[in-house]
Design an enzyme around this catalytic site. Structure first.
Site, PDB file in Angstrom:
ATOM      1  N   TYR A  33      11.513  59.660  31.515  1.00 24.25           N
ATOM      2  CA  TYR A  33      10.552  60.748  31.211  1.00 24.25           C
ATOM      3  C   TYR A  33       9.562  60.858  32.268  1.00 24.25           C
ATOM      4  O   TYR A  33       9.277  60.014  33.058  1.00 24.25           O
ATOM      5  CB  TYR A  33      10.021  60.165  29.862  1.00 24.25           C
ATOM      6  N   ARG A  52       8.614  62.129  41.038  1.00 23.86           N
ATOM      7  CA  ARG A  52       8.967  60.760  40.607  1.00 23.86           C
ATOM      8  C   ARG A  52      10.336  61.165  39.697  1.00 23.86           C
ATOM      9  O   ARG A  52      10.902  60.303  39.548  1.00 23.86           O
ATOM     10  CB  ARG A  52       7.964  60.242  39.963  1.00 23.86           C
ATOM     11  N   ARG A 100      29.628  56.150  21.134  1.00 18.25           N
ATOM     12  CA  ARG A 100      28.570  54.886  21.858  1.00 18.25           C
ATOM     13  C   ARG A 100      29.658  54.274  22.491  1.00 18.25           C
ATOM     14  O   ARG A 100      30.639  53.706  21.781  1.00 18.25           O
ATOM     15  CB  ARG A 100      28.085  54.517  20.580  1.00 18.25           C
ATOM     16  N   HIS A 102      29.320  51.411  26.174  1.00 19.96           N
ATOM     17  CA  HIS A 102      28.326  51.167  27.490  1.00 19.96           C
ATOM     18  C   HIS A 102      28.291  51.967  28.898  1.00 19.96           C
ATOM     19  O   HIS A 102      27.278  52.364  29.273  1.00 19.96           O
ATOM     20  CB  HIS A 102      28.031  49.871  27.571  1.00 19.96           C
ATOM     21  N   LYS A 149      11.065  55.471  35.771  1.00 26.04           N
ATOM     22  CA  LYS A 149       9.976  55.640  34.696  1.00 26.04           C
ATOM     23  C   LYS A 149      11.297  55.954  33.518  1.00 26.04           C
ATOM     24  O   LYS A 149      11.455  56.883  33.033  1.00 26.04           O
ATOM     25  CB  LYS A 149       9.501  56.767  34.941  1.00 26.04           C
ATOM     26  N   GLU A 182       0.419  45.559  36.580  1.00 27.40           N
ATOM     27  CA  GLU A 182      -0.200  46.756  36.152  1.00 27.40           C
ATOM     28  C   GLU A 182      -0.394  46.717  34.624  1.00 27.40           C
ATOM     29  O   GLU A 182      -0.241  45.708  33.859  1.00 27.40           O
ATOM     30  CB  GLU A 182       0.780  47.821  36.342  1.00 27.40           C
ATOM     31  N   LEU A 207       5.442  50.513  38.606  1.00 24.49           N
ATOM     32  CA  LEU A 207       5.647  52.078  38.344  1.00 24.49           C
ATOM     33  C   LEU A 207       4.747  52.499  39.321  1.00 24.49           C
ATOM     34  O   LEU A 207       3.660  52.095  39.691  1.00 24.49           O
ATOM     35  CB  LEU A 207       5.314  52.708  37.072  1.00 24.49           C
TER      36      LEU A 207
HETATM   37  N1  PDD Z   1       2.517  56.075  31.839  1.00 20.34           N
HETATM   38  N2  PDD Z   1       2.384  52.002  34.916  1.00 20.34           N
HETATM   39  C1  PDD Z   1       3.005  52.454  33.932  1.00 20.34           C
HETATM   40  C2  PDD Z   1       3.934  51.244  33.395  1.00 20.34           C
HETATM   41  C3  PDD Z   1       2.998  53.683  33.109  1.00 20.34           C
HETATM   42  O1  PDD Z   1       3.855  53.931  32.007  1.00 20.34           O
HETATM   43  C4  PDD Z   1       2.050  54.546  33.731  1.00 20.34           C
HETATM   44  C5  PDD Z   1       2.069  55.900  33.130  1.00 20.34           C
HETATM   45  C6  PDD Z   1       1.502  54.316  34.810  1.00 20.34           C
HETATM   46  C7  PDD Z   1       0.544  55.493  35.518  1.00 20.34           C
HETATM   47  O2  PDD Z   1       1.388  56.100  36.174  1.00 20.34           O
HETATM   48  P1  PDD Z   1       0.878  57.927  36.236  1.00 20.34           P
HETATM   49  O3  PDD Z   1      -0.195  57.729  36.924  1.00 20.34           O
HETATM   50  O4  PDD Z   1       1.888  58.415  36.905  1.00 20.34           O
HETATM   51  O5  PDD Z   1       0.726  58.516  34.810  1.00 20.34           O
HETATM   52  C8  PDD Z   1       1.646  53.335  35.620  1.00 20.34           C
HETATM   53  C9  PDD Z   1       2.511  57.494  31.010  1.00 20.34           C
HETATM   54  C10 PDD Z   1       1.187  58.328  31.119  1.00 20.34           C
HETATM   55  C11 PDD Z   1       3.125  56.975  29.716  1.00 20.34           C
HETATM   56  O6  PDD Z   1       3.604  56.087  29.405  1.00 20.34           O
HETATM   57  O7  PDD Z   1       2.598  57.847  28.580  1.00 20.34           O
END
Ligand code: PDD
Length: 287
Positions: A33, A52, A100, A102, A149, A182, A207
């Site tokens: 996403y 990304r 379904r 894997h 992500k 983070e 991330l």
């Molecule tokens: N989250 N780290 C993680 C684990 C995240 O899920 C996110 C973003 C960030 C910040 O990344 P960015 O600056 O690219 O938004 C760091 C989004 C906003 C979410 O899960 O809704």
């Protein structure tokens, strides 16, 4: 006004929007996403998030559902149809729907694409940032590819929920060596005694935040020093300032970590200045 979602080529009222029960996103979290903030009806950091997304898809060998230009068109059209001026847009792409099993499905199964736009109350977010927020530290129990992500966010959700139940806004995840990786949905930063910005390096299992990247470019222009070096929870607690970054939070000052007050308990001047400069930049560059 009825909200509209984009699902696999169609714009549909949100209440009627559906994906298949055997979608691999639903069954295996086999999808990725992106999330953009919408400023003045436009996507902030548009290209960075698209870069990304392409990388996440490629790392997981999920087919790109359409060209980048077409995807940007879908995102903007979803924002337009929902008349979002200030808010967000969420895009999810999964490996598609198949019986379904894997291993990857046979060729020909098309990725599922969903986009949802939502207005946000930026004034209440601004008020929160002016007060600063609390974070709760939690062990980082995620998998080894947090640079992708994916929609597999269970450890992030559990950490965020623990934070909320403790009266904190965000969870900061801590690795086995005691260093902050983070936030559960944000990148973590501190300002050290010398006024240098510090955040975790991209070689770590985190991330690659797009807001982080834009902020680094901004800091370089301001001739501020940014150190991509790990910091411990104790270092964060004794920092001059702390904040986190994300498309959903911009730059949000942190005034408390667990039970420890940061600085004088108010958002620091560097965090607030960077927040306001980030907004100016993001608005100007939004697509
Ligand atoms: N989250 N780290 C993680 C684990 C995240 O899920 C996110 C973003 C960030 C910040 O990344 P960015 O600056 O690219 O938004 C760091 C989004 C906003 C979410 O899960 O809704």
């Amino acid at each position: 006004m009825a909200r509209i979602a984009y699902v696999n080529g169609r714009y549909t009222p949100l209440s009627e929007a559906q994906v298949h029960v055997e979608d691999r996103g639903f069954q295996f979290a086999d999808g990725v996403y992106e999330y953009w903030s919408v400023l003045g009806g436009k996507l902030a950091d548009a290209e960075g998030h698209l870069d990304r997304l392409e990388r996440s898809l490629s790392e997981l060998r999920i087919q790109e559902p359409m060209s980048r230009a077409a995807l940007l068109g879908v995102l903007r059209e979803t924002v337009r149809r929902n008349r979002v001026r200030e808010g967000s847009i969420y895009l999810q792409v999964t490996r598609g729907a198949a019986r379904r099993d894997h291993p990857f499905p046979p060729p020909g199964v098309r990725p599922t694409v969903v986009a949802i736009a939502r207005p946000a109350d930026f004034s209440s977010m601004e008020a929160k940032a002016r007060h600063g927020v609390a974070v709760l530290t939690q062990p980082d129990i995620r998998w080894g590819r947090c640079d992708i992500k994916t929609v597999g966010l269970l450890p992030n959700i559990l950490a965020k929920q623990a934070a909320r139940e403790a009266g904190a806004n965000e969870a900061w995840l801590v690795d086995a060596d005691g260093f902050v990786t983070e936030g559960s949905s944000t990148n973590a930063w501190i300002v050290d005694a010398e006024g240098r910005l510090r955040t975790r390096d991209l070689g770590a299992n985190i991330l690659r935040g797009i807001t982080r990247k834009t902020l680094m470019a901004l800091a370089a222009e301001l001739q501020m020093t940014v150190l991509e070096t790990p910091f411990t929870v104790a270092e964060a607690m004794s920092a001059k300032e702390a904040f986190f970054t994300a498309a959903s939070a911009f730059i949000t000052p942190v005034v408390k970590i667990d039970s420890v007050i940061i600085g004088d308990g108010h958002p620091g001047p560097i965090s607030l200045r960077l927040r306001s400069l980030y907004f100016q930049r993001a608005r100007k560059d939004a697509l």
